[in-house]
Design an enzyme around this catalytic site. Structure first.
Site, PDB file in Angstrom:
ATOM      1  N   ASP A 225      44.402  57.478  36.514  1.00 49.02           N
ATOM      2  CA  ASP A 225      44.108  57.364  37.943  1.00 49.02           C
ATOM      3  C   ASP A 225      44.862  56.144  38.447  1.00 49.02           C
ATOM      4  OD1 ASP A 225      42.936  57.672  40.456  1.00 49.02           O
ATOM      5  OD2 ASP A 225      41.087  56.632  39.898  1.00 49.02           O
ATOM      6  N   CYS A 268      43.875  62.756  39.071  1.00 48.85           N
ATOM      7  CA  CYS A 268      43.134  63.279  40.223  1.00 48.85           C
ATOM      8  C   CYS A 268      43.937  63.243  41.509  1.00 48.85           C
ATOM      9  CB  CYS A 268      41.810  62.542  40.383  1.00 48.85           C
ATOM     10  SG  CYS A 268      41.981  60.788  40.756  1.00 48.85           S
TER      11      CYS A 268
END
Ligand code: CP
Length: 314
Positions: A225, A268
């Site tokens: 991330d 993500c």
């Protein structure tokens, strides 16, 4: 029946998580087959932070379930400043069948759930991002055929919302979850303890390490991330600049070679190529990030259908 919310990943039992993922797969195969929001019922989707995927997938999903997505700009609503979270909850809960909220402190979401009288879904807080984890687990199931028993390694900022959600959701799924992060960016101790208890219950394990190679060695799934989570923009120079403590945890081709040969890569999004992930990895053959982004839609539809079935004590 008891009113249910998804405020953190461990609001779902293992059986409920599995049922939602199976339903998501069915909904992906037949996009408008289930219409529990027909009417249309309104779902309020509120954003106090930036978004692309979350707004798009909730708006699309609510429409496909037969409902109406009321997108609320949190900078206009000024929840907690213009009026209290509790008063906003009471007003929105009288009109909407469900509330989806991306905000800062977890306590704000908990106050919304306490006073709304309708299901509340965490669309990302400073602490957790459980909708993203449902999409990630759906993606793992699609590519690996299962979740239980697999090793998932998350590399990057171990103290952020994605790390916390990976710990909880993967432990519930019976996975072996590893967090590779600098020693001064460890996940919150209470979350690690909760994940360890869940892992023990469901046959998985939890490991937190500051050794990126040990973290990724033999992993079936490698996730990362951004190093600069929303609300941390003032720290961007230290996190992205020369000497960044996160640099050894960047998902490069060299690091990925320590994972299983058939490992898949999750992110993500949004992604910052050259920082937390190399361009040739995110754009390479092991990356499944576009499936993962699409799966936000299907996972959240199944989640909303599940919560609506438990929302009849309004
Ligand atoms: N992954 C994710 O939540 O994307 P957005 O921030 O664009 O909604």
């Amino acid at each position: 029946m008891t009113l249910r919310h998804l405020l953190a990943d461990d609001d779902l039992t293992a059986a409920e998580q599995t049922a939602i993922l199976e339903r998501a797969a069915a909904m992906k195969a037949a996009r408008t087959a289930e219409q529990p929001l027909a009417g249309p019922q309104t779902v309020a989707v509120i954003f106090d932070k930036p978004t692309l995927r979350t707004q798009l997938s909730f708006a699309t999903g609510i429409a496909e379930l037969g409902g109406y997505p009321m997108i609320v700009d949190g900078t206009l609503a000024q929840i907690g400043t213009r009026e209290s979270v509790a008063d906003v909850a009471r007003v929105v809960g009288r009109q909407a069948s469900m509330i989806v909220w991306r905000t800062f402190a977890q306590e704000r979401l908990e106050q919304m759930a306490e006073h709304a009288g309708v299901p509340v879904i965490n669309a990302l807080t400073d602490d957790y991002h459980p909708c993203q984890l449902l999409a990630d687990l759906l993606t793992v199931r699609e590519h690996k055929g299962k979740t239980a028993g697999l090793t998932l390694t998350y590399l990057g900022d171990g103290a952020n919302n994605m790390a916390h959600s990976y710990l909880l959701a993967c432990a519930i799924a019976g996975m072996h979850v590893r967090i590779g992060t600098p020693a001064d960016h460890w996940p919150r101790a209470a979350v690690v303890a909760r994940a360890e208890a869940l892992a023990a219950e469901h046959g998985g394990s939890v490991q937190v390490t500051d050794d990126p190679i040990a973290a990724v060695s033999g992993a079936d799934v490698v996730a990362t991330d951004t190093w600069v989570s929303m609300g941390m923009e003032a720290e961007a120079d230290g996190r992205h600049g020369e000497g960044s403590p996160f640099a050894p945890f960047s998902v490069t081709g060299d690091l990925l070679r320590h994972a299983a040969a058939d490992a898949i890569v999750l992110h993500c999004l949004p992604a910052y190529r050259g920082y937390e992930i190399a361009a040739d990895v995110i754009d390479g053959p092991q990356s499944v990030v576009w499936d993962e982004a699409e799966n936000r839609l299907h996972a959240q539809k199944a989640l909303m259908a599940f919560l609506l079935e438990h929302a009849d004590d309004r």
